[in-house]
Scaffold this active site. Structure first.
Site, PDB file in Angstrom:
ATOM      1  N   ARG A 265       0.819  -1.221   0.000  1.00  0.00           N
ATOM      2  CA  ARG A 265       0.000   0.000   0.000  1.00  0.00           C
ATOM      3  C   ARG A 265       0.846   1.260   0.000  1.00  0.00           C
ATOM      4  O   ARG A 265       0.308   2.370  -0.013  1.00  0.00           O
ATOM      5  CB  ARG A 265      -0.924   0.005   1.225  1.00  0.00           C
ATOM      6  CG  ARG A 265      -1.889  -1.156   1.282  1.00  0.00           C
ATOM      7  CD  ARG A 265      -2.566  -1.218   2.646  1.00  0.00           C
ATOM      8  NE  ARG A 265      -3.418  -0.082   2.892  1.00  0.00           N
ATOM      9  CZ  ARG A 265      -4.753  -0.123   2.884  1.00  0.00           C
ATOM     10  NH1 ARG A 265      -5.363  -1.274   2.634  1.00  0.00           N
ATOM     11  NH2 ARG A 265      -5.469   0.932   3.112  1.00  0.00           N
ATOM     12  N   TYR A 268       0.450   4.320  -2.423  1.00  0.00           N
ATOM     13  CA  TYR A 268      -0.578   5.320  -2.107  1.00  0.00           C
ATOM     14  C   TYR A 268      -0.210   6.105  -0.857  1.00  0.00           C
ATOM     15  O   TYR A 268      -0.268   7.337  -0.842  1.00  0.00           O
ATOM     16  CB  TYR A 268      -1.917   4.619  -1.929  1.00  0.00           C
ATOM     17  CG  TYR A 268      -3.092   5.540  -1.735  1.00  0.00           C
ATOM     18  CD1 TYR A 268      -3.497   6.402  -2.745  1.00  0.00           C
ATOM     19  CD2 TYR A 268      -3.809   5.556  -0.532  1.00  0.00           C
ATOM     20  CE1 TYR A 268      -4.586   7.247  -2.578  1.00  0.00           C
ATOM     21  CE2 TYR A 268      -4.891   6.393  -0.363  1.00  0.00           C
ATOM     22  CZ  TYR A 268      -5.272   7.236  -1.377  1.00  0.00           C
ATOM     23  OH  TYR A 268      -6.354   8.073  -1.201  1.00  0.00           O
ATOM     24  N   ASP A 269       0.228   5.375   0.212  1.00  0.00           N
ATOM     25  CA  ASP A 269       0.557   6.042   1.475  1.00  0.00           C
ATOM     26  C   ASP A 269       1.701   7.035   1.296  1.00  0.00           C
ATOM     27  O   ASP A 269       1.582   8.224   1.617  1.00  0.00           O
ATOM     28  CB  ASP A 269       0.943   5.010   2.530  1.00  0.00           C
ATOM     29  CG  ASP A 269      -0.162   3.995   2.791  1.00  0.00           C
ATOM     30  OD1 ASP A 269      -1.250   4.166   2.210  1.00  0.00           O
ATOM     31  OD2 ASP A 269       0.079   3.044   3.550  1.00  0.00           O
ATOM     32  N   GLU A 270       2.835   6.539   0.769  1.00  0.00           N
ATOM     33  CA  GLU A 270       3.992   7.402   0.613  1.00  0.00           C
ATOM     34  C   GLU A 270       3.791   8.421  -0.502  1.00  0.00           C
ATOM     35  O   GLU A 270       4.346   9.521  -0.459  1.00  0.00           O
ATOM     36  CB  GLU A 270       5.244   6.573   0.329  1.00  0.00           C
ATOM     37  CG  GLU A 270       5.641   5.640   1.467  1.00  0.00           C
ATOM     38  CD  GLU A 270       6.241   6.377   2.650  1.00  0.00           C
ATOM     39  OE1 GLU A 270       6.082   7.623   2.743  1.00  0.00           O
ATOM     40  OE2 GLU A 270       6.870   5.716   3.489  1.00  0.00           O
ATOM     41  N   GLY A 271       2.994   8.058  -1.500  1.00  0.00           N
ATOM     42  CA  GLY A 271       2.693   9.026  -2.556  1.00  0.00           C
ATOM     43  C   GLY A 271       1.959  10.234  -2.021  1.00  0.00           C
ATOM     44  O   GLY A 271       2.288  11.388  -2.353  1.00  0.00           O
ATOM     45  N   VAL A 311     -17.155   0.387   3.855  1.00  0.00           N
ATOM     46  CA  VAL A 311     -18.585   0.659   3.694  1.00  0.00           C
ATOM     47  C   VAL A 311     -19.113   0.018   2.421  1.00  0.00           C
ATOM     48  O   VAL A 311     -20.187  -0.598   2.427  1.00  0.00           O
ATOM     49  CB  VAL A 311     -18.834   2.182   3.696  1.00  0.00           C
ATOM     50  CG1 VAL A 311     -20.298   2.471   3.413  1.00  0.00           C
ATOM     51  CG2 VAL A 311     -18.423   2.778   5.034  1.00  0.00           C
ATOM     52  N   LYS A 331     -13.786  -2.400  17.187  1.00  0.00           N
ATOM     53  CA  LYS A 331     -13.682  -1.197  18.021  1.00  0.00           C
ATOM     54  C   LYS A 331     -12.947  -0.059  17.313  1.00  0.00           C
ATOM     55  O   LYS A 331     -12.439   0.847  17.962  1.00  0.00           O
ATOM     56  CB  LYS A 331     -12.947  -1.534  19.329  1.00  0.00           C
ATOM     57  CG  LYS A 331     -13.686  -2.530  20.205  1.00  0.00           C
ATOM     58  CD  LYS A 331     -12.908  -2.808  21.480  1.00  0.00           C
ATOM     59  CE  LYS A 331     -13.650  -3.813  22.354  1.00  0.00           C
ATOM     60  NZ  LYS A 331     -12.894  -4.123  23.605  1.00  0.00           N
ATOM     61  N   GLN A 332     -12.893  -0.123  15.991  1.00  0.00           N
ATOM     62  CA  GLN A 332     -12.193   0.938  15.255  1.00  0.00           C
ATOM     63  C   GLN A 332     -12.861   2.285  15.501  1.00  0.00           C
ATOM     64  O   GLN A 332     -14.092   2.353  15.685  1.00  0.00           O
ATOM     65  CB  GLN A 332     -12.174   0.625  13.757  1.00  0.00           C
ATOM     66  CG  GLN A 332     -11.160  -0.434  13.359  1.00  0.00           C
ATOM     67  CD  GLN A 332     -11.665  -1.834  13.596  1.00  0.00           C
ATOM     68  OE1 GLN A 332     -12.731  -2.027  14.151  1.00  0.00           O
ATOM     69  NE2 GLN A 332     -10.888  -2.820  13.184  1.00  0.00           N
ATOM     70  N   THR A 333     -12.060   3.347  15.464  1.00  0.00           N
ATOM     71  CA  THR A 333     -12.570   4.685  15.777  1.00  0.00           C
ATOM     72  C   THR A 333     -12.726   5.573  14.559  1.00  0.00           C
ATOM     73  O   THR A 333     -13.076   6.734  14.685  1.00  0.00           O
ATOM     74  CB  THR A 333     -11.620   5.391  16.760  1.00  0.00           C
ATOM     75  OG1 THR A 333     -10.314   5.447  16.171  1.00  0.00           O
ATOM     76  CG2 THR A 333     -11.541   4.652  18.073  1.00  0.00           C
TER      77      THR A 333
END
Length: 354
Positions: A265, A268-271, A311, A331-333
């Site tokens: 990933r 996308y993250d570092e881009g 979703v 339990k994600q926020t």
């Protein structure tokens, strides 16, 4: 052998030693008014003073004839305006009436009536460039920009975007769509740039990771260069993925993240992290006005059902009547916000919009 000279007068050469009084040829004939300077002699020659005097008399006559009518009409207008004001002062409902336009202009002041916004304070329509404007979030942004009266140019290569998302704007004179990849430079004249171009779904950006990071880095560099050249305000839509696999919940903007630079990933993250770096460097180095919005998971109309995110997976499983997948321990926020609220947050009016 003596030569005989012929003078311009046609006569033969005068006798040598003859004086000027003898009636012979004179090389410099006497000039009238020789005692005046050259400029004065030029002005006085050929009846020039007579013509100048006649022109001044004609101009004075025209001004004299036109002046009484203008002053009388102005006086009548002032008298009418004064009587109108005195009449309105005695009328308690006068402040709700609208004065004629020529009366307002005559006063040379802004007359506030009926709660209307003065013309000088009305918002100026902007020319806006939206990269990735045929995508899910971008198309809703385009809707809002056109709704507020701006002219919008959409630039999209339709890798993940769809024409169907903006087809309802075809025929609108304030809308234009250009099929173009932001990795290649483009020259346009706009006031604001909203840079959304990049595949955001894991399914899409992992399909061609090199193209993804080029879009984030080279594409953002091209758009920032365009913004610098035309002095346009720049908005970069970043992502929650800049936090990587966060160790802090919920994440705040001051958190720097926990990103794997060599993972599947990371394109996308570092881009996106590099795109944010470029944006802030242009802000500090070129004094460019910029905004950075880190978008978390959003959902709503025009979202691809096979998007691959939480979703859309829930929706797809519900439509197929499959058991819902539980991600993590439940339990994600991360909050899920309807995209129209997100767009409204982006477009809150600021003083720089006027």
């Amino acid at each position: 052998m003596a030569s005989e000279l012929t003078y311009r007068g046609g006569g033969a050469s005068p006798v040598a030693g003859a004086g000027a009084s003898s009636g012979g040829y004179s090389a410099k004939p006497s000039k009238p008014l020789a005692w005046l300077p050259r400029a004065a002699r030029y002005a006085a020659a050929e009846h020039r003073p007579v013509f100048a005097l006649a022109g001044m008399l004609i101009a004075a006559a025209v001004i004299t004839i036109a002046s009484p009518s203008t002053s009388s009409s102005t006086g009548a207008a002032v008298a009418s305006y004064s009587s109108s004001n005195s009449h309105h002062n005695s009328n308690p409902l006068a402040r709700f009436s609208v004065e004629p336009a020529h009366h307002r202009d005559l006063a040379s002041t802004r007359h506030f009536v009926g709660g209307k916004v003065p013309l000088g304070l009305k918002r100026k329509a902007l020319r806006v460039l939206v990269t990735g404007g045929a995508g899910f979030v971008g198309s809703h942004l385009v809707d809002r920009l056109l709704e507020r009266g701006d002219s919008v140019i959409v630039v999209d290569n339709l890798f993940t975007g769809r024409k169907d998302n903006v087809v309802h704007h075809f025929g609108n004179p304030n809308f234009e769509m250009i099929r173009h990849d932001v990795v290649e430079p483009i020259l346009l004249e706009v006031d604001q740039i909203y840079h959304l171009a990049c595949p955001a779904s894991p399914v899409h950006y992992k399909y061609n990771p090199v193209k993804t990071i080029k879009t984030n880095v080279v594409g953002t560099l091209n758009m920032l260069g365009l913004a610098k050249r035309i002095n346009a305000r720049f908005l970069l839509t970043s992502t929650s993925e800049v936090y990587g696999d966060p160790l802090q919940h919920p994440q705040v903007e001051t958190y720097w993240g926990n990103v794997n630079p060599i993972g599947v990933r990371s394109c996308y993250d570092e881009g996106k992290r590099t795109a944010e770096t470029l944006t802030m460097d242009y802000h500090r180095g070129a004094n460019l006005e910029v905004r950075i919005a880190r978008i978390f998971n959003t959902y709503g109309p025009r979202m691809c059902i096979d998007d691959g995110r939480v979703v859309s997976n829930f929706v797809a499983q519900a439509l197929r009547k499959e058991p819902l997948t539980v991600y993590g321990d439940g339990k994600q926020t991360r909050s899920f916000q309807y995209v129209s609220d997100l767009v409204s947050l982006f477009l809150l009016p600021t003083l720089s919009d006027y």
